[in-house]
Design a protein around this motif. Structure first.
Motif, PDB file in Angstrom:
ATOM      1  N   GLY A  65       0.963  -1.229   0.032  1.00 16.36           N
ATOM      2  CA  GLY A  65       0.159   0.054   0.141  1.00 16.36           C
ATOM      3  C   GLY A  65       0.865   1.088  -0.209  1.00 16.36           C
ATOM      4  O   GLY A  65       1.723   0.916   0.302  1.00 16.36           O
ATOM      5  N   ILE A  66       0.459   1.894  -1.036  1.00 19.00           N
ATOM      6  CA  ILE A  66       1.337   3.404  -0.917  1.00 19.00           C
ATOM      7  C   ILE A  66      -0.041   4.320  -0.223  1.00 19.00           C
ATOM      8  O   ILE A  66      -1.397   4.616  -0.135  1.00 19.00           O
ATOM      9  CB  ILE A  66       2.200   4.010  -2.072  1.00 19.00           C
ATOM     10  N   THR A  67       0.597   6.019   0.475  1.00 14.81           N
ATOM     11  CA  THR A  67      -0.248   7.400   0.495  1.00 14.81           C
ATOM     12  C   THR A  67       0.079   7.901  -0.929  1.00 14.81           C
ATOM     13  O   THR A  67      -0.198   7.474  -1.862  1.00 14.81           O
ATOM     14  CB  THR A  67       0.282   7.407   1.061  1.00 14.81           C
ATOM     15  N   PRO A  68      -1.069   8.367  -1.077  1.00 19.88           N
ATOM     16  CA  PRO A  68      -1.595   9.095  -1.912  1.00 19.88           C
ATOM     17  C   PRO A  68      -0.022  10.007  -2.824  1.00 19.88           C
ATOM     18  O   PRO A  68      -0.051  10.309  -3.801  1.00 19.88           O
ATOM     19  CB  PRO A  68      -2.874  10.730  -2.062  1.00 19.88           C
ATOM     20  N   ASN A  69       0.501  10.308  -1.769  1.00 19.93           N
ATOM     21  CA  ASN A  69       1.835  10.957  -1.923  1.00 19.93           C
ATOM     22  C   ASN A  69       3.010   9.843  -2.566  1.00 19.93           C
ATOM     23  O   ASN A  69       3.766  10.891  -3.177  1.00 19.93           O
ATOM     24  CB  ASN A  69       1.908  12.229  -1.223  1.00 19.93           C
ATOM     25  N   GLY A  70       2.714   8.754  -2.680  1.00 25.17           N
ATOM     26  CA  GLY A  70       3.587   7.856  -3.370  1.00 25.17           C
ATOM     27  C   GLY A  70       4.040   7.582  -2.339  1.00 25.17           C
ATOM     28  O   GLY A  70       4.918   5.942  -2.609  1.00 25.17           O
TER      29      GLY A  70
END
Length: 198
Positions: free
Chosen positions: A67-72
């Motif tokens: 999983g990644i955050t929206p900022n990558g």
């Protein structure tokens, strides 16, 4: 030492670092998920071989949920499971559901049939629409598909960064099975030190 670093970000930290492209479209996104597989030596045991065999890769594999955050930034990396596990089962077993909060949105590919799992956490799933009875997408569905694909592509780029460690160029020998989880996790965490994904 890397194990002491917190990967999972708070809702406030996610909101603060959210790129405009997400703010404009899916501002409640907490994590973008995808599974990936690494090839592993074929076991001599027929039972173990059938458990590690991935029909998707046509090889024996270990599979992980990333999983990644929206900022990558990588915010979640599961243990490695046998290659035959489904995306839904790995989501359920990995522990990510315990990290979600009510109102969170999880973005994934349409193969992630996890809506029922997310509802138990009062979270929702953002996936491209399925082709309906009409046999073709409406203009809105086409736009939604492109929009999600444009945002979701970053998790694939993050996974590619993990696999750029040359250890994963070849088939993982079975004698590494006892340490491969740690190696996989360390490689995933190290990618966060490589600078912005986009």
């Amino acid at each position: 030492m890397l194990g002491s670093l917190p990967l999972w970000s708070s809702r406030a930290a996610i909101d603060e670092s959210m790129p405009q492209s997400f703010k404009d479209t899916y501002p409640k996104t907490r994590v973008i998920l995808d599974c990936t597989e690494i090839r592993v030596q074929t076991p001599s045991s027929k039972v173990l071989n059938s458990e590690t065999y991935s029909s998707y890769k046509s090889h024996t594999t270990f599979k992980s949920l990333v999983g990644i955050t929206p900022n990558g930034a990588i915010s979640f990396v599961s243990s490695l499971y046998t290659g035959s596990i489904s995306d839904k089962a790995i989501t359920e077993k990995s522990g990510i559901l315990d990290l979600l909060e009510p109102g969170d949105e999880v973005m994934a590919d349409k193969g992630f049939l996890i809506n029922d799992l997310l509802k138990t956490k009062q979270a929702s799933l953002v996936i491209p629409p399925f082709l309906g009875q009409k046999g073709k997408f409406s203009k809105d569905e086409v736009e939604k598909t492109h929009e999600i694909a444009r945002l979701r592509i970053h998790v694939e780029r993050a996974i590619r960064r993990i696999k750029e460690y040359h250890l994963f160029d070849k088939v993982i020998p079975l004698n590494m099975a006892s340490s491969i989880n740690q190696i996989w996790t360390v490689c995933a965490i190290l990618t966060n030190f490589r600078g912005p994904l986009f």
